[in-house]
Scaffold this active site. Structure first.
Site, PDB file in Angstrom:
ATOM      1  CE  LYS A 119      34.448  53.928  14.707  1.00  0.00           C
ATOM      2  NZ  LYS A 119      35.624  54.141  15.565  1.00  0.00           N
ATOM      3  CB  CYS A 158      19.895  57.215  12.012  1.00  0.00           C
ATOM      4  SG  CYS A 158      19.209  58.688  12.754  1.00  0.00           S
ATOM      5  CD  GLU A 170      43.274  59.882  19.834  1.00  0.00           C
ATOM      6  OE1 GLU A 170      42.877  60.990  19.412  1.00  0.00           O
ATOM      7  OE2 GLU A 170      42.547  58.871  19.848  1.00  0.00           O
ATOM      8  CG  ASN A 201      21.819  58.154   8.883  1.00  0.00           C
ATOM      9  OD1 ASN A 201      21.784  59.059   9.718  1.00  0.00           O
ATOM     10  ND2 ASN A 201      22.948  57.582   8.499  1.00  0.00           N
ATOM     11  N   GLY A 202      20.106  61.093   8.407  1.00  0.00           N
ATOM     12  CA  GLY A 202      20.582  62.361   7.840  1.00  0.00           C
ATOM     13  C   GLY A 202      19.765  63.512   8.392  1.00  0.00           C
ATOM     14  CE  LYS A 233      40.481  56.890  21.458  1.00  0.00           C
ATOM     15  NZ  LYS A 233      40.111  58.082  20.791  1.00  0.00           N
ATOM     16  CG  HIS A 287      51.706  81.829  28.144  1.00  0.00           C
ATOM     17  ND1 HIS A 287      52.399  83.018  28.225  1.00  0.00           N
ATOM     18  CD2 HIS A 287      52.600  80.918  27.691  1.00  0.00           C
ATOM     19  CE1 HIS A 287      53.639  82.843  27.813  1.00  0.00           C
ATOM     20  NE2 HIS A 287      53.793  81.586  27.476  1.00  0.00           N
ATOM     21  NE  ARG A 322      25.011  54.023  11.457  1.00  0.00           N
ATOM     22  CZ  ARG A 322      25.738  54.611  10.497  1.00  0.00           C
ATOM     23  NH1 ARG A 322      26.899  54.081  10.166  1.00  0.00           N
ATOM     24  NH2 ARG A 322      25.334  55.702   9.887  1.00  0.00           N
ATOM     25  CD1 TRP A 370      22.845  59.448  18.580  1.00  0.00           C
ATOM     26  CD2 TRP A 370      23.110  61.088  17.093  1.00  0.00           C
ATOM     27  NE1 TRP A 370      23.774  60.318  19.072  1.00  0.00           N
ATOM     28  CE2 TRP A 370      23.960  61.334  18.198  1.00  0.00           C
ATOM     29  CE3 TRP A 370      23.121  61.984  16.054  1.00  0.00           C
ATOM     30  CZ2 TRP A 370      24.800  62.442  18.276  1.00  0.00           C
ATOM     31  CZ3 TRP A 370      23.954  63.093  16.123  1.00  0.00           C
ATOM     32  CH2 TRP A 370      24.773  63.314  17.229  1.00  0.00           C
ATOM     33  CD  GLU A 404      36.530  59.291  22.168  1.00  0.00           C
ATOM     34  OE1 GLU A 404      35.555  59.543  21.442  1.00  0.00           O
ATOM     35  OE2 GLU A 404      37.635  58.960  21.703  1.00  0.00           O
TER      36      GLU A 404
HETATM   37  C1  AGP Z   1      37.515  59.523  18.292  1.00  0.00           C
HETATM   38  O1  AGP Z   1      37.656  58.505  19.272  1.00  0.00           O
HETATM   39  C2  AGP Z   1      36.069  59.810  17.972  1.00  0.00           C
HETATM   40  N1  AGP Z   1      35.364  58.647  17.643  1.00  0.00           N
HETATM   41  C3  AGP Z   1      35.916  60.949  16.982  1.00  0.00           C
HETATM   42  O2  AGP Z   1      36.688  62.037  17.419  1.00  0.00           O
HETATM   43  C4  AGP Z   1      36.341  60.626  15.532  1.00  0.00           C
HETATM   44  O3  AGP Z   1      37.743  60.514  15.452  1.00  0.00           O
HETATM   45  C5  AGP Z   1      35.880  61.787  14.639  1.00  0.00           C
HETATM   46  O4  AGP Z   1      34.479  61.881  14.740  1.00  0.00           O
HETATM   47  C6  AGP Z   1      36.283  61.635  13.174  1.00  0.00           C
HETATM   48  O5  AGP Z   1      35.666  60.479  12.646  1.00  0.00           O
HETATM   49  P1  AGP Z   1      36.203  59.930  11.215  1.00  0.00           P
HETATM   50  O6  AGP Z   1      37.634  59.564  11.419  1.00  0.00           O
HETATM   51  O7  AGP Z   1      35.320  58.765  10.905  1.00  0.00           O
HETATM   52  O8  AGP Z   1      36.045  61.058  10.226  1.00  0.00           O
END
Ligand code: AGP
Length: 622
Positions: A617, A2, A495, A112-113, A499, A518, A27, A76, A502
């Site tokens: 985010k 949020c 990584e 938010n939370g 990418k 395996h 966000r 959210w 997501e």
């Molecule tokens: C990566 O592209 C994502 N946005 C997500 O995996 C992110 O790295 C993860 O949520 C950790 O976030 P932070 O680095 O703010 O703790």
């Protein structure tokens, strides 16, 4: 997560709040709302589902809501489906979809939370005659504040204090009270919030970009603190209701840095900002050509006392940890264990006081990573946070902080922060190795030279992006993609796979190349795309063999390696080359084509690459 905004001052509030919410869209959200006070006893509450655009249209860009004090929210969904009724703001009276508009409720609030014990509180309030119109935990909190406010006939700060003592969970709250026009009350626990002032105006937000255009002068309200926000002034209180003084901080971010600057998306802009982010992070850790960890407070004595390192993080930050393991163990020869924060926080952890716990987090607000940090501290373990956001919760609670200098990262998919975190790890590894006598002066200077060459090498990769852009478009409708590698190349594959997933929503997996046989190799069939990461010289032939095994079963092979390894073209159908660098640092180069692959795959599929579905985010809830 949020987004919260608040404003009280001399201007019309609604347009300012809408502008702030627009800068928090990254966000992630599914509905939005505003509550505006014009000095009368009533608040105007307007909500909408879907994108912020519908709230902007509904309020004629805020012009239909007169008033100089207000709060806003992008939701959210955690408790209750995305709907107008569940959208914030919530009130102590009634505010269903149709009953919104002018509300005469005592208390109006946004949150938010997650309130973990909201059901028991809801039952308590129901027994005291309260009725609920939504499914949210937020409505319960707002009504609980109202309950204490009325029952004990106390002021807003005391009513909030009583509530904070009663609720369990995480929250950043912004509230307005009918009897206190022109004022906003705020409280937080483990969810981000900042409060800014400028002249006779005060601003409140979940994150810096929402208020950067109005002020750089901010307060980072502490956990379990309450703020009384008036036009141009803020008072802070602790749980006892005693006033506390907070230091004002000047934000150094450039407002433009939070804009797209001509790029189509924040993600591609931030990919192109990587040379600068790497250069700036490195510059912050170099002093007269030597690495300096002085700002972290990690001195030689402390580092010599470390017998093991544990790295805890989530998502891409965890992938940095996976790379760090190879680098730290090879250079500093200190045992390293890497764990997912969400696993670490609930596991029976065996440790000792000679361990260094490193928490890596771009936002510094990720709930699982924060919980892991606190668990480590409770166990008496020394903690180092590698964080990109100054003043974030993880940064403030760790024993030591190493800030990356990637600047504001707006796209949900991290790129420049990931690359900056790698630089932080490289510097920690090289400095520790040298200090422990594991590498000599000549090697130390060589590694620093190699590090300073990275920004230009990243720039060179970006200048040749067309090939990967073409390939990504060609494979944007792939059904499955496998990223394989060994050692550091496996960490890079992790990584690259994230990418792809997501951003383009294409299913992919990262696999240690030697592990494929395996079981998982049973999934390889005609035209499955297998991307082999081949930056580690001593593992090159082994991974090429694994790629050949996939090709023999019909896979289409892409190879990612450094210039000079042209023999790979005997096996691979398509090869992407990156400049050479020391093997320890190759993740910084190999990741760039994989970021571009994910980005251009998403663009080719017409997806919202800056705000991918279901993602946020910063995951500030469990
Ligand atoms: C990566 O592209 C994502 N946005 C997500 O995996 C992110 O790295 C993860 O949520 C950790 O976030 P932070 O680095 O703010 O703790």
């Amino acid at each position: 997560m949020c987004g919260i905004v608040g404003y009280t001052g001399t201007s019309q509030a609604a347009p300012i709040l809408l502008d702030g919410l627009a800068r928090l869209e990254y966000r992630g959200y599914d509905s939005a709302g505003l509550a505006i006070r014009d000095g009368s006893e009533l608040a105007q509450v307007v909500k909408s589902t879907g994108k912020l655009r519908s709230l902007i249209e509904k309020t004629d860009s805020g012009r239909s809501l007169a008033g100089t004090c207000g709060i806003g929210h992008t939701r959210w969904a955690t408790h209750g489906e995305p709907s107008q009724t569940n959208a914030h703001p919530h009130v102590s009276g009634n505010c269903t979809g149709s009953a919104c508009g002018q509300v005469e409720s005592e208390v109006v609030g946004v949150h938010n939370g997650i309130i973990e014990n909201y059901l028991e509180l809801r039952d308590k309030l129901s027994r005291h005659g309260y009725q609920f119109y939504s499914e949210t935990d937020t409505e319960v909190v707002v009504k609980l504040i109202d309950y204490y406010y009325r029952k004990y006939k106390i002021g807003p700060v005391d009513a909030i204090n009583r509530t904070l003592v009663r609720v369990r969970g995480t929250y950043a709250l912004a509230l307005m009270f009918r009897d206190h026009p022109g004022e906003i009350y705020a409280a937080r626990k483990d969810a981000p919030m900042i409060i800014g002032v400028s002249g006779e105006n005060s601003y409140l937000a979940s994150d810096v970009p929402a208020i950067l255009n109005y002020t750089r002068s901010v307060y980072y309200i502490g956990n379990l603190q309450i703020a009384r926000v008036l036009p141009g002034e803020v008072h802070f209180y602790d749980l006892n209701g005693d006033e506390v003084q907070l230091e004002r901080t000047e934000i150094t971010w450039d407002a433009k840095a939070a804009e797209k600057n001509g790029f189509e998306h924040f993600m591609i802009k931030e990919i192109y900002e990587q040379p600068a982010a790497v250069r700036d992070t490195l510059a912050s850790l170099l002093c007269d050509g030597k690495i300096s960890l002085a700002d972290t407070g990690l001195d030689d004595t402390t580092l010599r006392s470390v017998s093991s390192i544990r790295i805890v993080a989530c998502g891409s930050a965890w992938h940095v940890g996976m790379a760090a393991q190879y680098i730290l163990e090879d250079l500093a020869q200190i045992p390293v264990r890497v764990e997912l924060a969400s696993e670490y926080r609930y596991r029976k952890v065996l440790s000792d006081d000679r361990e260094l716990l490193i928490v890596i987090s771009q936002s510094g607000e990720t709930a699982d990573s924060l919980a892991a940090l606190r668990k480590g501290k409770d166990m008496g373990i020394r903690t180092l946070a590698i964080v990109n956001v100054v003043g974030s919760t993880i940064a403030r609670e760790a024993d030591h902080v190493l800030y990356t200098h990637a600047g504001p990262e707006i796209a949900v998919a991290t790129t420049k922060a990931y690359s900056s975190q790698l630089i932080a790890i490289y510097c920690l590894a090289v400095e520790t190795a040298f200090m422990l006598g594991r590498i000599d002066e000549e090697a130390y200077e060589y590694y620093i030279q190699e590090l300073t060459s990275l920004p230009d090498k990243i720039t060179r990769i970006l200048e040749e992006k067309e090939r990967i852009q073409w390939f990504a478009s060609k494979y944007s409708n792939a059904r499955d993609i496998f990223f394989i590698g060994r050692g550091l190349d496996y960490a890079i594959s992790l990584e690259g796979s994230l990418k792809a997933k997501e951003i383009s929503y294409v299913h992919s997996e990262a696999y240690a190349a030697g592990e494929l046989k395996h079981g998982t190799i049973s999934l390889i069939e005609d035209n499955i795309l297998v991307i082999g990461v081949l930056t580690q010289k001593d593992l090159f032939e082994k991974t090429v063999s694994n790629m050949a095994e996939c090709k023999a079963r019909g896979a289409y092979l892409m190879a990612l390696t450094s210039y000079g390894n042209y023999s790979v073209e005997d096996s691979a159908d398509f090869t992407v080359y990156v400049p050479k660098a020391d093997p320890h640092f190759m993740a910084s180069l190999a990741v760039v084509p994989l970021q571009l692959f994910g980005y251009y795959s998403g663009v080719a599929r017409g997806l919202d690459v800056d705000k991918p579905r279901n993602l946020a985010k910063s995951v500030t809830v469990e």
